[in-house]
Design a protein around this motif. Structure first.
Motif, PDB file in Angstrom:
ATOM      1  N   ARG A 163      20.327  -0.671 -31.736  1.00  0.00           N
ATOM      2  CA  ARG A 163      21.407  -0.472 -32.689  1.00  0.00           C
ATOM      3  C   ARG A 163      21.710  -1.760 -33.455  1.00  0.00           C
ATOM      4  O   ARG A 163      21.901  -1.740 -34.679  1.00  0.00           O
ATOM      5  CB  ARG A 163      22.664  -0.012 -31.950  1.00  0.00           C
ATOM      6  CG  ARG A 163      23.850   0.253 -32.853  1.00  0.00           C
ATOM      7  CD  ARG A 163      23.615   1.463 -33.728  1.00  0.00           C
ATOM      8  NE  ARG A 163      24.018   1.213 -35.094  1.00  0.00           N
ATOM      9  CZ  ARG A 163      24.132   2.161 -36.028  1.00  0.00           C
ATOM     10  NH1 ARG A 163      23.844   3.417 -35.714  1.00  0.00           N
ATOM     11  NH2 ARG A 163      24.497   1.864 -37.244  1.00  0.00           N
ATOM     12  N   MET A 166      18.991  -2.331 -36.009  1.00  0.00           N
ATOM     13  CA  MET A 166      19.130  -1.400 -37.135  1.00  0.00           C
ATOM     14  C   MET A 166      20.169  -1.907 -38.127  1.00  0.00           C
ATOM     15  O   MET A 166      19.959  -1.896 -39.349  1.00  0.00           O
ATOM     16  CB  MET A 166      19.532  -0.013 -36.624  1.00  0.00           C
ATOM     17  CG  MET A 166      19.614   1.048 -37.714  1.00  0.00           C
ATOM     18  SD  MET A 166      20.305   2.615 -37.111  1.00  0.00           S
ATOM     19  CE  MET A 166      19.124   3.026 -35.825  1.00  0.00           C
ATOM     20  N   ASP A 167      21.300  -2.380 -37.602  1.00  0.00           N
ATOM     21  CA  ASP A 167      22.352  -2.901 -38.477  1.00  0.00           C
ATOM     22  C   ASP A 167      21.916  -4.181 -39.179  1.00  0.00           C
ATOM     23  O   ASP A 167      22.278  -4.430 -40.339  1.00  0.00           O
ATOM     24  CB  ASP A 167      23.626  -3.145 -37.671  1.00  0.00           C
ATOM     25  CG  ASP A 167      24.278  -1.847 -37.200  1.00  0.00           C
ATOM     26  OD1 ASP A 167      23.980  -0.785 -37.794  1.00  0.00           O
ATOM     27  OD2 ASP A 167      25.067  -1.895 -36.243  1.00  0.00           O
ATOM     28  N   VAL A 169      18.866  -4.898 -40.121  1.00  0.00           N
ATOM     29  CA  VAL A 169      17.979  -4.492 -41.211  1.00  0.00           C
ATOM     30  C   VAL A 169      18.805  -4.024 -42.409  1.00  0.00           C
ATOM     31  O   VAL A 169      18.516  -4.369 -43.561  1.00  0.00           O
ATOM     32  CB  VAL A 169      17.018  -3.379 -40.741  1.00  0.00           C
ATOM     33  CG1 VAL A 169      16.296  -2.749 -41.933  1.00  0.00           C
ATOM     34  CG2 VAL A 169      16.004  -3.927 -39.748  1.00  0.00           C
ATOM     35  N   ALA A 170      19.856  -3.237 -42.149  1.00  0.00           N
ATOM     36  CA  ALA A 170      20.698  -2.739 -43.241  1.00  0.00           C
ATOM     37  C   ALA A 170      21.348  -3.874 -44.020  1.00  0.00           C
ATOM     38  O   ALA A 170      21.577  -3.759 -45.232  1.00  0.00           O
ATOM     39  CB  ALA A 170      21.769  -1.805 -42.672  1.00  0.00           C
ATOM     40  N   ALA A 171      21.627  -4.972 -43.329  1.00  0.00           N
ATOM     41  CA  ALA A 171      22.300  -6.106 -43.972  1.00  0.00           C
ATOM     42  C   ALA A 171      21.319  -7.136 -44.538  1.00  0.00           C
ATOM     43  O   ALA A 171      21.731  -8.043 -45.259  1.00  0.00           O
ATOM     44  CB  ALA A 171      23.230  -6.790 -42.968  1.00  0.00           C
ATOM     45  N   ARG A 173      17.674  -6.967 -46.346  1.00  0.00           N
ATOM     46  CA  ARG A 173      16.639  -6.054 -46.823  1.00  0.00           C
ATOM     47  C   ARG A 173      15.235  -6.657 -46.869  1.00  0.00           C
ATOM     48  O   ARG A 173      14.280  -5.953 -47.186  1.00  0.00           O
ATOM     49  CB  ARG A 173      17.016  -5.525 -48.210  1.00  0.00           C
ATOM     50  CG  ARG A 173      18.376  -4.826 -48.254  1.00  0.00           C
ATOM     51  CD  ARG A 173      18.516  -3.738 -47.194  1.00  0.00           C
ATOM     52  NE  ARG A 173      17.608  -2.626 -47.407  1.00  0.00           N
ATOM     53  CZ  ARG A 173      17.486  -1.601 -46.575  1.00  0.00           C
ATOM     54  NH1 ARG A 173      18.177  -1.576 -45.452  1.00  0.00           N
ATOM     55  NH2 ARG A 173      16.667  -0.616 -46.848  1.00  0.00           N
ATOM     56  N   SER A 176      12.246  -6.229 -41.592  1.00  0.00           N
ATOM     57  CA  SER A 176      11.837  -4.915 -41.085  1.00  0.00           C
ATOM     58  C   SER A 176      11.705  -4.954 -39.576  1.00  0.00           C
ATOM     59  O   SER A 176      11.238  -5.947 -39.009  1.00  0.00           O
ATOM     60  CB  SER A 176      10.501  -4.475 -41.700  1.00  0.00           C
ATOM     61  OG  SER A 176      10.684  -3.990 -43.005  1.00  0.00           O
ATOM     62  N   GLY A 259      12.605  -4.231 -45.262  1.00  0.00           N
ATOM     63  CA  GLY A 259      13.873  -3.522 -45.274  1.00  0.00           C
ATOM     64  C   GLY A 259      13.850  -2.169 -44.588  1.00  0.00           C
ATOM     65  O   GLY A 259      14.716  -1.330 -44.833  1.00  0.00           O
ATOM     66  N   GLN A 260      12.894  -1.950 -43.689  1.00  0.00           N
ATOM     67  CA  GLN A 260      12.769  -0.658 -43.011  1.00  0.00           C
ATOM     68  C   GLN A 260      13.021  -0.803 -41.515  1.00  0.00           C
ATOM     69  O   GLN A 260      12.706  -1.835 -40.916  1.00  0.00           O
ATOM     70  CB  GLN A 260      11.380  -0.070 -43.230  1.00  0.00           C
ATOM     71  CG  GLN A 260      11.007   0.130 -44.687  1.00  0.00           C
ATOM     72  CD  GLN A 260      11.942   1.068 -45.409  1.00  0.00           C
ATOM     73  OE1 GLN A 260      12.301   2.130 -44.895  1.00  0.00           O
ATOM     74  NE2 GLN A 260      12.336   0.693 -46.621  1.00  0.00           N
ATOM     75  N   PHE A 261      13.583   0.250 -40.944  1.00  0.00           N
ATOM     76  CA  PHE A 261      13.756   0.336 -39.489  1.00  0.00           C
ATOM     77  C   PHE A 261      12.995   1.559 -39.001  1.00  0.00           C
ATOM     78  O   PHE A 261      13.198   2.668 -39.514  1.00  0.00           O
ATOM     79  CB  PHE A 261      15.237   0.461 -39.121  1.00  0.00           C
ATOM     80  CG  PHE A 261      15.479   0.609 -37.630  1.00  0.00           C
ATOM     81  CD1 PHE A 261      15.630  -0.513 -36.825  1.00  0.00           C
ATOM     82  CD2 PHE A 261      15.522   1.865 -37.040  1.00  0.00           C
ATOM     83  CE1 PHE A 261      15.828  -0.386 -35.455  1.00  0.00           C
ATOM     84  CE2 PHE A 261      15.720   2.005 -35.677  1.00  0.00           C
ATOM     85  CZ  PHE A 261      15.879   0.881 -34.883  1.00  0.00           C
TER      86      PHE A 261
END
Length: 346
Positions: A163, A166-167, A169-171, A173, A176, A259-261
């Motif tokens: 988790r 994942m966060d 990666v979102a922050a 870009r 990965s 920028g991918q998870f």
């Protein structure tokens, strides 16, 4: 059918840092990188790892994945462009007894490593995760969309790490992450360069091989009252070499598309019970394995089998997806590890 992920060419792989590369899976992944001519740096504290498993061609650095200053120095000194993170505690039973240890090492050190990677501009990060994030499941093959509902601290420590990544990666870009969720890893390098060599073994196949080589007198079956055809736990066993190959593909996917998870199940989609594994070992060895019954272990689900899309997503092509092949390699490794002087093939 899921779309195939883009992959960079193997020849474009940058230098890779392998944390926990003195362990069973990490050392096999390091071998897969070295076999491709990739500069490979192994970082391992040797608390549970074995220095003898580190490939000769790898650069070995003693230390912890959570040591930010050390990791930063290694990344900058060796031009690291990607990380395979295997360093972790992996015993379900131990996690129930020592939960804080598991959260500190599996979650805390992963977070520290990822933060250091980001600060140094590393673009690809692969976390060694686990099917234990699914908990008991429902007895059906588990998809990556199945609920994340661990039933032990080991599973939760990996779920929290996933988790957090994942966060991140979102922050960020340019970053990965792939989280391969392993089912039950088995076998050994077919060239016998690496295999399981635990200080305190707890894997079913390794323990059974210890019985066949005279290191233990008997194999204990923990629970015969599960809701499965023969009453023993059912697992999806995946060969460690096939698993290592999947990690190379995941690195290539992470580097191809920033920028991918990616959460990916790594299993064959077929289960074998404890009894079936023991029977397969008896078939390849020609020797009976003495058995006794014991109680269920805390935190053990009845069935864990993958619904895996790795073949479609990555073009993954397993070569050793046969139970007798896996246990045969494991037994050959254990006999080789002990050496001819032991002559314990009863």
């Amino acid at each position: 059918m899921s779309a195939r992920l883009p992959l960079i060419p193997e020849t474009d792989l940058p230098p890779v840092l392998v944390t926990g590369g003195a362990g069973y899976i990490g050392s096999n992944a390091a071998l897969a990188l070295i076999d491709r001519g990739v500069k490979t740096v192994v970082l391992d504290s040797l608390v549970t790892g074995n220095r003898g498993l580190v490939p000769d061609a790898a650069i070995f650095v003693p230390g912890r994945a959570g040591d930010s200053a050390l990791v930063e120095r290694v990344i900058r000194e060796h031009g690291i462009g990607a990380i395979l993170h295997f360093a972790a505690r992996i015993s379900v039973a131990e996690s129930v007894e020592q939960p804080a240890l598991y959260y500190a090492e599996n979650f805390g050190e992963t977070l520290s490593l990822a933060q250091t990677a980001l600060a140094c501009g590393v673009g690809a990060f692969v976390l060694s995760s686990t099917a234990a994030v699914y908990g008991n499941g429902d007895g059906q093959p588990l998809a990556v969309t199945s609920p994340v509902a661990p039933i032990n601290p080991y599973g939760w420590s990996k779920a929290f790490a996933e988790r957090a990544l994942m966060d991140m990666v979102a922050a960020n870009r340019h970053f990965s992450v792939a989280c391969p969720r392993y089912f039950n890893v088995a076998g050994a390098d077919p060239q016998m360069r690496s295999g399981q060599a635990s200080q305190h073994p707890h894997h079913l196949i390794e323990l059974a091989c210890h019985v066949l080589t005279g290191q233990r007198d008997c194999f204990t079956i923990f629970g015969r009252d599960y809701p499965t055809p023969d009453g023993t736990g059912v697992r999806d066993y995946v060969h460690v070499t096939d698993l290592a190959e999947a990690h190379i593909l995941l690195l290539r996917a992470c580097l191809a598309d920033p920028g991918q998870f990616h959460a990916v199940n790594l299993g064959y989609g077929q289960g074998a019970s404890v009894i079936e594994v023991l029977d397969a070992l008896e078939a390849v060895s020609g020797t009976a394995i003495p058995r006794r019954d014991g109680p269920r272990r805390a935190g053990d689900p009845a069935v864990l089998v993958a619904q895996s899309q790795a073949r479609e997503l990555l073009g993954w092509q397993p070569r050793f997806d046969h139970l007798e092949t896996m246990v045969g390699h494991a037994l050959a490794w254990e006999r080789r590890r002990l050496g001819p002087a032991t002559s314990l093939q009863r």
